[in-house]
Write an enzyme that holds these catalytic residues in place. Sequence first.
Site, PDB file in Angstrom:
ATOM      1  N   CYS A 141       0.775  -0.974  -0.135  1.00 28.41           N
ATOM      2  CA  CYS A 141      -0.087   0.091   0.006  1.00 28.41           C
ATOM      3  C   CYS A 141       0.864   1.192  -0.022  1.00 28.41           C
ATOM      4  CB  CYS A 141      -1.102  -0.047   1.399  1.00 28.41           C
ATOM      5  SG  CYS A 141      -2.263  -1.359   1.448  1.00 28.41           S
ATOM      6  N   ARG A 142       1.763   1.246   0.768  1.00 29.52           N
ATOM      7  CA  ARG A 142       2.830   2.209   0.926  1.00 29.52           C
ATOM      8  C   ARG A 142       3.718   2.392  -0.461  1.00 29.52           C
ATOM      9  NH1 ARG A 142       4.427   2.933   7.045  1.00 29.52           N
ATOM     10  NH2 ARG A 142       5.977   4.066   6.109  1.00 29.52           N
TER      11      ARG A 142
END
Length: 177
Positions: A79-80
């Site tokens: 996600c990051r």
Amino acid sequence: MKKILIGLVLVVLIFTGCSGGNSQKGSETSEKAENQSAQKLSKLPSFELKDLDGEIYTEESFKNKVLLIDFWATWCPPCRKEIPGFINLYKKYKDKGLEVIGISLDEDINKLESFVEEEQINYTVLIGNKEVAQAFGGIQGIPTTFIVDRDGNVVFKQVGLASEKKFEQQIKKVLDK
């Protein structure tokens, strides 16, 4: 009991979407499955969520916009990794009608606020919940990203990590209509 449940959820997320996303191998098959999933969720569902300032957003807040909606969490490495691409896409296409919405599944709002500030996220970040995850067809892993056209039709779904280029290709298809 709550800690055990949270632990089980984390294990499931780690071994599904938050394990690094789709590999290149079998991407044609996974792309077919993603598009079939997008067809099952044919319309943007109703939702009501708050941002970090407590402002309430609904699906109507984004009427007539092309949406990139990303379910994510600060503790999820894939996600990051996608966030800088979303920041770039929003800068590049916001004047053409793109809205990027990050729906965070974090429980620690203070950590979320710090992360958003540190990463200089320039798009809308909303605080998600189980109800909105269910409304979007049941989020099985994160990141899970949807692209919605100006008429509220879900036209694309990506489960797992994908490149900025892949999202840009999908966005351009609907922005140009």
